[in-house]
Design an enzyme around this catalytic site. Structure first.
Site, PDB file in Angstrom:
ATOM      1  N   LYS A 173     -76.332 -26.226  24.315  1.00  0.00           N
ATOM      2  CA  LYS A 173     -77.528 -26.762  24.979  1.00  0.00           C
ATOM      3  C   LYS A 173     -77.163 -28.045  25.710  1.00  0.00           C
ATOM      4  O   LYS A 173     -76.935 -29.085  25.094  1.00  0.00           O
ATOM      5  CB  LYS A 173     -78.627 -27.078  23.965  1.00  0.00           C
ATOM      6  CG  LYS A 173     -79.940 -27.353  24.686  1.00  0.00           C
ATOM      7  CD  LYS A 173     -80.913 -28.185  23.885  1.00  0.00           C
ATOM      8  CE  LYS A 173     -80.929 -29.627  24.270  1.00  0.00           C
ATOM      9  NZ  LYS A 173     -81.247 -29.928  25.682  1.00  0.00           N
ATOM     10  N   GLY A 226     -75.005 -37.527  21.315  1.00  0.00           N
ATOM     11  CA  GLY A 226     -76.250 -38.065  21.858  1.00  0.00           C
ATOM     12  C   GLY A 226     -76.584 -39.375  21.182  1.00  0.00           C
ATOM     13  O   GLY A 226     -75.705 -40.039  20.624  1.00  0.00           O
ATOM     14  N   THR A 230     -81.558 -39.501  17.595  1.00  0.00           N
ATOM     15  CA  THR A 230     -81.547 -38.025  17.615  1.00  0.00           C
ATOM     16  C   THR A 230     -80.542 -37.501  16.587  1.00  0.00           C
ATOM     17  O   THR A 230     -80.802 -36.505  15.907  1.00  0.00           O
ATOM     18  CB  THR A 230     -81.169 -37.479  19.015  1.00  0.00           C
ATOM     19  OG1 THR A 230     -81.783 -38.283  20.000  1.00  0.00           O
ATOM     20  CG2 THR A 230     -81.599 -36.048  19.189  1.00  0.00           C
ATOM     21  N   GLU A 248     -71.556 -37.451  17.312  1.00  0.00           N
ATOM     22  CA  GLU A 248     -70.969 -38.482  18.184  1.00  0.00           C
ATOM     23  C   GLU A 248     -72.142 -39.241  18.780  1.00  0.00           C
ATOM     24  O   GLU A 248     -72.867 -38.707  19.614  1.00  0.00           O
ATOM     25  CB  GLU A 248     -70.141 -37.823  19.295  1.00  0.00           C
ATOM     26  CG  GLU A 248     -68.962 -37.010  18.809  1.00  0.00           C
ATOM     27  CD  GLU A 248     -67.866 -37.865  18.206  1.00  0.00           C
ATOM     28  OE1 GLU A 248     -67.823 -39.075  18.481  1.00  0.00           O
ATOM     29  OE2 GLU A 248     -67.061 -37.317  17.439  1.00  0.00           O
ATOM     30  N   CYS A 282     -70.835 -44.010  26.699  1.00  0.00           N
ATOM     31  CA  CYS A 282     -71.039 -44.469  25.323  1.00  0.00           C
ATOM     32  C   CYS A 282     -70.005 -45.520  24.936  1.00  0.00           C
ATOM     33  O   CYS A 282     -70.233 -46.327  24.036  1.00  0.00           O
ATOM     34  CB  CYS A 282     -70.976 -43.295  24.362  1.00  0.00           C
ATOM     35  SG  CYS A 282     -69.473 -42.321  24.562  1.00  0.00           S
ATOM     36  N   GLU A 385     -78.378 -50.683  21.778  1.00  0.00           N
ATOM     37  CA  GLU A 385     -77.688 -50.022  22.890  1.00  0.00           C
ATOM     38  C   GLU A 385     -78.620 -49.966  24.109  1.00  0.00           C
ATOM     39  O   GLU A 385     -79.717 -49.417  24.028  1.00  0.00           O
ATOM     40  CB  GLU A 385     -77.293 -48.595  22.486  1.00  0.00           C
ATOM     41  CG  GLU A 385     -76.443 -47.912  23.541  1.00  0.00           C
ATOM     42  CD  GLU A 385     -76.146 -46.446  23.216  1.00  0.00           C
ATOM     43  OE1 GLU A 385     -77.068 -45.719  22.837  1.00  0.00           O
ATOM     44  OE2 GLU A 385     -74.979 -46.042  23.375  1.00  0.00           O
TER      45      GLU A 385
HETATM   46  P1  NAD Z   1     -80.264 -37.802  23.282  1.00  0.00           P
HETATM   47  O1  NAD Z   1     -80.004 -38.020  21.841  1.00  0.00           O
HETATM   48  O2  NAD Z   1     -81.613 -38.105  23.804  1.00  0.00           O
HETATM   49  O3  NAD Z   1     -79.994 -36.278  23.683  1.00  0.00           O
HETATM   50  C1  NAD Z   1     -78.750 -35.661  23.452  1.00  0.00           C
HETATM   51  C2  NAD Z   1     -78.969 -34.155  23.395  1.00  0.00           C
HETATM   52  O4  NAD Z   1     -79.740 -33.855  22.231  1.00  0.00           O
HETATM   53  C3  NAD Z   1     -79.766 -33.591  24.577  1.00  0.00           C
HETATM   54  O5  NAD Z   1     -79.251 -32.329  24.920  1.00  0.00           O
HETATM   55  C4  NAD Z   1     -81.162 -33.472  24.003  1.00  0.00           C
HETATM   56  O6  NAD Z   1     -81.958 -32.520  24.653  1.00  0.00           O
HETATM   57  C5  NAD Z   1     -80.852 -33.061  22.571  1.00  0.00           C
HETATM   58  N1  NAD Z   1     -81.925 -33.320  21.603  1.00  0.00           N
HETATM   59  C6  NAD Z   1     -82.956 -34.191  21.692  1.00  0.00           C
HETATM   60  N2  NAD Z   1     -83.734 -34.108  20.580  1.00  0.00           N
HETATM   61  C7  NAD Z   1     -83.167 -33.198  19.777  1.00  0.00           C
HETATM   62  C8  NAD Z   1     -83.478 -32.674  18.485  1.00  0.00           C
HETATM   63  N3  NAD Z   1     -84.553 -33.097  17.805  1.00  0.00           N
HETATM   64  N4  NAD Z   1     -82.664 -31.762  17.936  1.00  0.00           N
HETATM   65  C9  NAD Z   1     -81.559 -31.332  18.585  1.00  0.00           C
HETATM   66  N5  NAD Z   1     -81.231 -31.761  19.819  1.00  0.00           N
HETATM   67  C10 NAD Z   1     -82.007 -32.685  20.408  1.00  0.00           C
HETATM   68  O7  NAD Z   1     -79.144 -38.606  24.059  1.00  0.00           O
HETATM   69  P2  NAD Z   1     -79.012 -38.796  25.622  1.00  0.00           P
HETATM   70  O8  NAD Z   1     -80.051 -39.786  26.058  1.00  0.00           O
HETATM   71  O9  NAD Z   1     -78.922 -37.484  26.288  1.00  0.00           O
HETATM   72  O10 NAD Z   1     -77.566 -39.470  25.712  1.00  0.00           O
HETATM   73  C11 NAD Z   1     -77.341 -40.828  25.586  1.00  0.00           C
HETATM   74  C12 NAD Z   1     -76.837 -41.163  24.201  1.00  0.00           C
HETATM   75  O11 NAD Z   1     -75.687 -40.394  23.901  1.00  0.00           O
HETATM   76  C13 NAD Z   1     -76.416 -42.619  24.080  1.00  0.00           C
HETATM   77  O12 NAD Z   1     -76.876 -43.134  22.853  1.00  0.00           O
HETATM   78  C14 NAD Z   1     -74.892 -42.541  24.080  1.00  0.00           C
HETATM   79  O13 NAD Z   1     -74.252 -43.606  23.435  1.00  0.00           O
HETATM   80  C15 NAD Z   1     -74.675 -41.253  23.367  1.00  0.00           C
HETATM   81  N6  NAD Z   1     -73.348 -40.726  23.661  1.00  0.00           N
HETATM   82  C16 NAD Z   1     -72.403 -40.758  22.683  1.00  0.00           C
HETATM   83  C17 NAD Z   1     -71.127 -40.290  22.946  1.00  0.00           C
HETATM   84  C18 NAD Z   1     -70.054 -40.309  21.897  1.00  0.00           C
HETATM   85  O14 NAD Z   1     -69.042 -39.656  22.099  1.00  0.00           O
HETATM   86  N7  NAD Z   1     -70.234 -40.994  20.800  1.00  0.00           N
HETATM   87  C19 NAD Z   1     -70.824 -39.784  24.215  1.00  0.00           C
HETATM   88  C20 NAD Z   1     -71.815 -39.781  25.184  1.00  0.00           C
HETATM   89  C21 NAD Z   1     -73.084 -40.241  24.901  1.00  0.00           C
END
Ligand code: NAD
Length: 484
Positions: A173, A226, A230, A248, A282, A385
């Site tokens: 997804k 993400g 979440t 992650e 990130c 963040e």
């Molecule tokens: P997010 O947590 O909002 O969404 C990430 C993914 O999870 C999306 O596909 C979203 O649709 C899905 N999602 C949302 N709610 C969910 C649920 N209840 N159950 C399952 N899936 C769900 O994050 P974002 O805004 O898309 O991305 C930004 C974040 O990601 C930042 O905090 C960033 O630091 C983090 N990030 C971390 C890494 C890493 O490697 N540690 C890499 C890139 C981004």
């Protein structure tokens, strides 16, 4: 208007509910395509296809899986210009960045894991005179792969490639905010001849599609990238089902500059760490600590370099900075700049959307690189963040102090240390609580190394052998040694 489709059982299909979400181009603020508003019915169909494909795919010889993954990589390369443009329109990042980093890395992800499965070895333990133990590493079944919007194809393929290379099937997804390159990847998988059901991509909201994936009883393994909030929700759903989970999550990464650092390397390096992809990586270093004797000159050179970054239409090759991914993300940066003012900070540059954008980008989500001083570790701006082009710079006195500052948040994803003293770099690397410590560099990625976070930046590691281990089940086979 272009409609993105789900990829289920080897075919591009409409969402079962028949509804779509608007997909915005961040640089213009206008809707340019529609993405399926998928739900648990689409996830059910995708899991059924993945489950049906698993027995054959998991027994497909490694040489054939290698061939198919290499073919996917070649097709990504062949369509790299188109993919980069699609990603820039979808995400707002500069086309030059997408073309030079994200898209080549997506192809490399497939090549890395395609070749890795040709070079595996397994462990053997001899229980002297009694038995011979060997470890069978077997694929785990159907994997749920959930990725964010900041590096859309790069991070999606970072999960898909190892998961299917070792013989699993997958339901992926992508973020609903940046679905376009995942859609193009589904076309590429069809063109490459990937058997139906091996990879399925369901588009839609996290609360509907994402949660249906994490809750599905047939999905044994969940790899999630993400936000930390979440991630907590994903962990809560998966824990009672005893799924294997990799998380992650977010970061609030320190950049540590000592007075002996080579400033000709450090200024561009730390500016890149601060503002790459509009600060939406990130791993971006958003808290910059500078040793006191170097503080004043560093601040002035850093601000001068930040002001030189050209914010503009991401399709223009002259733009260093594109648009933020969404209105929500733009508002978040503005909120934190306001908060910084209230917390007593001084805005040295940026702090507002830029002027002078071209006509096409008039309603886009742009924000200037922003540098703030005068805040300490207790401020929310330094603890939470922001995920935008907003950084703080603070002076420090001793190594002990800066280690305490660096470790002073709930996150622990990455850090960078800038010094010419190698002993000091090693000392700090040992003490800093983060999954990665870069010394005199940032975002240098060798795909063989473990990648992930400590504390609330995540659980588990991706990359190289770690990913191969994560996506397989180690089974011990204990064979009695006949007594002679
Ligand atoms: P997010 O947590 O909002 O969404 C990430 C993914 O999870 C999306 O596909 C979203 O649709 C899905 N999602 C949302 N709610 C969910 C649920 N209840 N159950 C399952 N899936 C769900 O994050 P974002 O805004 O898309 O991305 C930004 C974040 O990601 C930042 O905090 C960033 O630091 C983090 N990030 C971390 C890494 C890493 O490697 N540690 C890499 C890139 C981004």
């Amino acid at each position: 208007m272009l409609r993105i489709l789900n990829y289920i059982n080897g075919r591009l299909v409409e969402p079962m509910g028949g509804t779509y979400l608007d997909n915005f181009e961040p640089a213009t603020g206008k809707v340019y395509s529609q993405v399926p508003d998928g739900d648990e019915r689409d996830v059910e169909a995708a899991v059924a296809a993945a489950d049906a494909a698993f027995p054959k795919w998991s027994r497909t010889p490694a040489a054939e899986r290698f061939r198919l993954l290499m073919k996917i990589a070649d097709l990504i390369d062949a369509r790299a210009d188109e993919l980069a443009r699609a990603e820039t329109i979808d995400n707002g990042k500069p086309l030059t960045l997408s073309r030079s980093l994200d898209i080549p890395r997506a192809a490399t992800n497939f090549r890395h894991f395609a070749t890795a499965i040709l070079h595996t070895h397994s462990e053997t333990h001899v229980t002297e005179g009694v038995a011979l133990n060997y470890t069978l590493r077997q694929p785990r079944g159907v994997c749920g792969l959930i990725s964010p919007w900041n590096l859309p194809l790069y991070l999606l393929t970072w999960k898909v490639a190892p998961a299917i290379a070792v013989g699993n099937t997958a339901v992926a997804k992508p973020s609903e905010i940046t679905p376009m390159t995942a859609y193009l990847l589904s076309q590429i998988c069809m063109d490459a001849g990937l058997p139906p059901g091996v990879l399925n991509i369901v588009h839609g909201l996290g609360a509907k599609v994402g949660s249906a994936i994490t809750a599905h009883p047939k999905i044994t393994t969940v790899s999630f990238t993400g936000g930390t909030v979440t991630g907590r929700e994903v962990a809560r759903t998966c824990a009672p089902l005893f799924k294997k989970v990799s998380l992650e999550l977010g970061g609030k990464n320190p950049t540590i500059v000592f007075a002996d650092a080579d400033m000709a390397l450090t200024i561009p390096g730390t500016v890149r760490a601060a503002f790459a992809n509009q600060g939406q990586v990130c791993l971006c270093g958003s808290r910059i600590y500078v040793e006191k004797p170097a503080y004043e000159p560093f601040v002035s050179r850093f601000v001068e370099a930040a002001k030189k970054l050209r914010v503009g239409d991401p399709l223009e090759p002259t733009s260093d900075q594109g648009a933020m991914v969404s209105k929500a993300q733009l508002d978040k940066s503005m909120f934190y700049v306001d908060l910084a003012r209230k917390e007593g900070g001084t805005i040295l540059c940026g702090g507002a959307p830029p002027t002078g954008l071209n006509e096409r980008c008039r309603d886009g989500y742009f924000f200037q690189p922003t540098v703030i001083t005068g805040l300490d570790d207790t401020c929310r701006v330094n603890r939470e963040e922001i995920f935008g082009p907003v950084v703080t710079i603070m002076p420090f006195s001793t190594e002990e102090d800066v280690v305490a500052h660096a470790n002073g948040t709930e996150y622990g994803l990455a850090a960078s240390v800038w010094t010419q003293s190698l002993p000091r770099a090693h000392r700090l690397a040992e003490k800093i609580q983060s999954g990665t410590v870069w010394v005199n560099c940032w975002l240098v990625r060798d795909l063989r190394v473990p990648f992930g976070g400590m504390k609330q930046s995540g659980v588990g590691r991706e990359g190289g052998d770690e990913a191969m281990r994560f996506f397989t089940e180690p089974k011990n086979v204990c064979v009695q040694v006949p007594q002679v």
